[in-house]
Motif scaffolding. Sequence first.
Motif, PDB file in Angstrom:
ATOM      1  N   GLY A  27      44.041  29.463  40.452  1.00 37.67           N
ATOM      2  CA  GLY A  27      44.451  30.158  39.226  1.00 37.67           C
ATOM      3  C   GLY A  27      43.345  31.056  38.701  1.00 37.67           C
ATOM      4  O   GLY A  27      43.578  32.224  38.347  1.00 37.67           O
ATOM      5  N   MET A  28      42.124  30.533  38.664  1.00 34.98           N
ATOM      6  CA  MET A  28      41.014  31.328  38.144  1.00 34.98           C
ATOM      7  C   MET A  28      40.684  32.479  39.089  1.00 34.98           C
ATOM      8  O   MET A  28      40.395  33.590  38.644  1.00 34.98           O
ATOM      9  CB  MET A  28      39.787  30.423  37.943  1.00 34.98           C
ATOM     10  CG  MET A  28      39.958  29.454  36.786  1.00 34.98           C
ATOM     11  SD  MET A  28      38.432  28.594  36.362  1.00 34.98           S
ATOM     12  CE  MET A  28      38.316  27.407  37.691  1.00 34.98           C
ATOM     13  N   LEU A  29      40.763  32.166  40.396  1.00 41.78           N
ATOM     14  CA  LEU A  29      40.455  33.220  41.362  1.00 41.78           C
ATOM     15  C   LEU A  29      41.450  34.371  41.235  1.00 41.78           C
ATOM     16  O   LEU A  29      41.063  35.542  41.282  1.00 41.78           O
ATOM     17  CB  LEU A  29      40.479  32.640  42.781  1.00 41.78           C
ATOM     18  CG  LEU A  29      40.141  33.617  43.901  1.00 41.78           C
ATOM     19  CD1 LEU A  29      38.755  34.220  43.694  1.00 41.78           C
ATOM     20  CD2 LEU A  29      40.203  32.925  45.260  1.00 41.78           C
ATOM     21  N   GLN A  30      42.727  34.018  41.061  1.00 45.30           N
ATOM     22  CA  GLN A  30      43.727  35.083  40.908  1.00 45.30           C
ATOM     23  C   GLN A  30      43.417  35.943  39.687  1.00 45.30           C
ATOM     24  O   GLN A  30      43.583  37.169  39.714  1.00 45.30           O
ATOM     25  CB  GLN A  30      45.149  34.482  40.772  1.00 45.30           C
ATOM     26  CG  GLN A  30      45.704  33.941  42.079  1.00 45.30           C
ATOM     27  CD  GLN A  30      45.541  34.918  43.232  1.00 45.30           C
ATOM     28  OE1 GLN A  30      45.952  36.075  43.144  1.00 45.30           O
ATOM     29  NE2 GLN A  30      44.913  34.469  44.307  1.00 45.30           N
ATOM     30  N   ALA A  31      42.961  35.284  38.585  1.00 45.68           N
ATOM     31  CA  ALA A  31      42.627  36.043  37.376  1.00 45.68           C
ATOM     32  C   ALA A  31      41.498  37.030  37.667  1.00 45.68           C
ATOM     33  O   ALA A  31      41.525  38.177  37.196  1.00 45.68           O
ATOM     34  CB  ALA A  31      42.228  35.083  36.256  1.00 45.68           C
ATOM     35  N   VAL A  32      40.523  36.576  38.452  1.00 50.35           N
ATOM     36  CA  VAL A  32      39.394  37.468  38.758  1.00 50.35           C
ATOM     37  C   VAL A  32      39.861  38.601  39.678  1.00 50.35           C
ATOM     38  O   VAL A  32      39.516  39.767  39.481  1.00 50.35           O
ATOM     39  CB  VAL A  32      38.235  36.688  39.415  1.00 50.35           C
ATOM     40  CG1 VAL A  32      37.082  37.630  39.736  1.00 50.35           C
ATOM     41  CG2 VAL A  32      37.759  35.578  38.492  1.00 50.35           C
ATOM     42  N   ILE A  33      40.670  38.246  40.693  1.00 53.35           N
ATOM     43  CA  ILE A  33      41.100  39.265  41.653  1.00 53.35           C
ATOM     44  C   ILE A  33      41.964  40.321  40.971  1.00 53.35           C
ATOM     45  O   ILE A  33      41.784  41.527  41.198  1.00 53.35           O
ATOM     46  CB  ILE A  33      41.858  38.604  42.830  1.00 53.35           C
ATOM     47  CG1 ILE A  33      40.875  37.809  43.701  1.00 53.35           C
ATOM     48  CG2 ILE A  33      42.569  39.657  43.677  1.00 53.35           C
ATOM     49  CD1 ILE A  33      41.535  36.996  44.794  1.00 53.35           C
ATOM     50  N   LYS A  34      42.889  39.861  40.124  1.00 57.59           N
ATOM     51  CA  LYS A  34      43.791  40.823  39.464  1.00 57.59           C
ATOM     52  C   LYS A  34      43.164  41.436  38.224  1.00 57.59           C
ATOM     53  O   LYS A  34      43.613  42.469  37.742  1.00 57.59           O
ATOM     54  CB  LYS A  34      45.086  40.119  39.065  1.00 57.59           C
ATOM     55  CG  LYS A  34      45.909  39.640  40.234  1.00 57.59           C
ATOM     56  CD  LYS A  34      47.386  39.525  39.822  1.00 57.59           C
ATOM     57  CE  LYS A  34      48.217  38.802  40.868  1.00 57.59           C
ATOM     58  NZ  LYS A  34      48.267  37.340  40.613  1.00 57.59           N
ATOM     59  N   GLY A  35      42.139  40.761  37.678  1.00 61.78           N
ATOM     60  CA  GLY A  35      41.593  41.205  36.414  1.00 61.78           C
ATOM     61  C   GLY A  35      42.313  40.496  35.283  1.00 61.78           C
ATOM     62  O   GLY A  35      43.497  40.163  35.393  1.00 61.78           O
ATOM     63  N   LYS A  36      41.582  40.232  34.197  1.00 64.14           N
ATOM     64  CA  LYS A  36      42.218  39.566  33.055  1.00 64.14           C
ATOM     65  C   LYS A  36      41.517  40.022  31.794  1.00 64.14           C
ATOM     66  O   LYS A  36      40.282  40.013  31.736  1.00 64.14           O
ATOM     67  CB  LYS A  36      42.115  38.053  33.202  1.00 64.14           C
ATOM     68  CG  LYS A  36      42.865  37.312  32.113  1.00 64.14           C
ATOM     69  CD  LYS A  36      42.957  35.834  32.414  1.00 64.14           C
ATOM     70  CE  LYS A  36      43.827  35.142  31.357  1.00 64.14           C
ATOM     71  NZ  LYS A  36      43.781  33.691  31.458  1.00 64.14           N
ATOM     72  N   GLY A  37      42.297  40.411  30.797  1.00 62.91           N
ATOM     73  CA  GLY A  37      41.702  40.877  29.551  1.00 62.91           C
ATOM     74  C   GLY A  37      40.715  41.995  29.831  1.00 62.91           C
ATOM     75  O   GLY A  37      41.062  42.983  30.497  1.00 62.91           O
ATOM     76  N   ALA A  38      39.479  41.811  29.374  1.00 60.79           N
ATOM     77  CA  ALA A  38      38.473  42.857  29.548  1.00 60.79           C
ATOM     78  C   ALA A  38      37.817  42.795  30.923  1.00 60.79           C
ATOM     79  O   ALA A  38      36.965  43.627  31.233  1.00 60.79           O
ATOM     80  CB  ALA A  38      37.400  42.725  28.468  1.00 60.79           C
ATOM     81  N   MET A  39      38.190  41.803  31.737  1.00 61.33           N
ATOM     82  CA  MET A  39      37.575  41.710  33.070  1.00 61.33           C
ATOM     83  C   MET A  39      38.362  42.582  34.046  1.00 61.33           C
ATOM     84  O   MET A  39      39.552  42.361  34.246  1.00 61.33           O
ATOM     85  CB  MET A  39      37.540  40.258  33.562  1.00 61.33           C
ATOM     86  CG  MET A  39      36.927  40.124  34.945  1.00 61.33           C
ATOM     87  SD  MET A  39      36.437  38.420  35.333  1.00 61.33           S
ATOM     88  CE  MET A  39      37.979  37.541  35.121  1.00 61.33           C
ATOM     89  N   PRO A  40      37.708  43.575  34.643  1.00 66.24           N
ATOM     90  CA  PRO A  40      38.428  44.459  35.575  1.00 66.24           C
ATOM     91  C   PRO A  40      38.774  43.704  36.856  1.00 66.24           C
ATOM     92  O   PRO A  40      38.159  42.679  37.146  1.00 66.24           O
ATOM     93  CB  PRO A  40      37.427  45.581  35.855  1.00 66.24           C
ATOM     94  CG  PRO A  40      36.087  44.997  35.560  1.00 66.24           C
ATOM     95  CD  PRO A  40      36.283  43.958  34.504  1.00 66.24           C
ATOM     96  N   PRO A  41      39.767  44.192  37.606  1.00 64.17           N
ATOM     97  CA  PRO A  41      40.104  43.549  38.877  1.00 64.17           C
ATOM     98  C   PRO A  41      38.853  43.372  39.739  1.00 64.17           C
ATOM     99  O   PRO A  41      38.009  44.259  39.795  1.00 64.17           O
ATOM    100  CB  PRO A  41      41.083  44.525  39.535  1.00 64.17           C
ATOM    101  CG  PRO A  41      41.691  45.273  38.398  1.00 64.17           C
ATOM    102  CD  PRO A  41      40.624  45.362  37.338  1.00 64.17           C
ATOM    103  N   ARG A  42      38.749  42.222  40.378  1.00 64.05           N
ATOM    104  CA  ARG A  42      37.599  41.854  41.209  1.00 64.05           C
ATOM    105  C   ARG A  42      36.302  41.989  40.419  1.00 64.05           C
ATOM    106  O   ARG A  42      35.248  42.217  40.994  1.00 64.05           O
ATOM    107  CB  ARG A  42      37.523  42.707  42.473  1.00 64.05           C
ATOM    108  CG  ARG A  42      38.808  42.816  43.258  1.00 64.05           C
ATOM    109  CD  ARG A  42      38.579  43.272  44.682  1.00 64.05           C
ATOM    110  NE  ARG A  42      38.185  42.160  45.525  1.00 64.05           N
ATOM    111  CZ  ARG A  42      39.042  41.373  46.176  1.00 64.05           C
ATOM    112  NH1 ARG A  42      40.328  41.588  46.110  1.00 64.05           N
ATOM    113  NH2 ARG A  42      38.618  40.356  46.893  1.00 64.05           N
TER     114      ARG A  42
END
Length: 164
Positions: free
Chosen positions: A116-131
Amino acid sequence: MAEHDEHSSFIKTPQQLIVIVLLAFVVPIAGIVLTVQLVLSRPSADPAALKPEAVAARIQPVGKVEFGAAGAAAAKSAEDNVKEVCAACHQAGVANAPKLGDKAAWAPRLKLGLDGMLQAVIKGKGAMPPRAGTSLTDQELASAVVLMANQAGGKLKEPAAPKK
Ligand code: HEC
């Protein structure tokens, strides 16, 4: 025979005439040959200098910015990646990023599990850009997630090396 000498000429003998006639041919021909040689042997521009790589090398910018050291990331450890990339936001909690080691902030995220967390990082979440704005591989991102999560009370296992 004085009447023949009224236009006095420097050609007095048949031999001299032959020499003059020969010179009249040889001198211009030699001139032409030398001129042709001059033109043909003129140093020309190096053709290699016009290749695209050579041109690019000449007009390259003075400096380059490498964000997150993406180019050299392949050989880096998860610690390096977290320190150099993720910490930029997660150290201070920029834009509500869960801070490193902040158990309360990470607790709800840990429930998502590594995937779940990895998907958030890969897709980006909130202010975090994809990857996270890098070109790190899934594997490298997963290792960084595991490291960060475990610093905040998680008990994630290091992901298995990708099968190839
Ligand atoms: C540009 C800033 C920034 C960078 C760089 C960054 N993050 Fe984030 N990250 C965030 C923000 C902001 C959130 C909170 C997102 C939200 O919940 O809206 C977040 C959330 C997360 C979460 C939780 C995801 C979730 O589902 O709630 C994980 C895991 C994470 N980041 C991992 C990483 C990793 C690993 C790196 C480095 C490879 C990284 N981050 C780099 C800003 C960043």
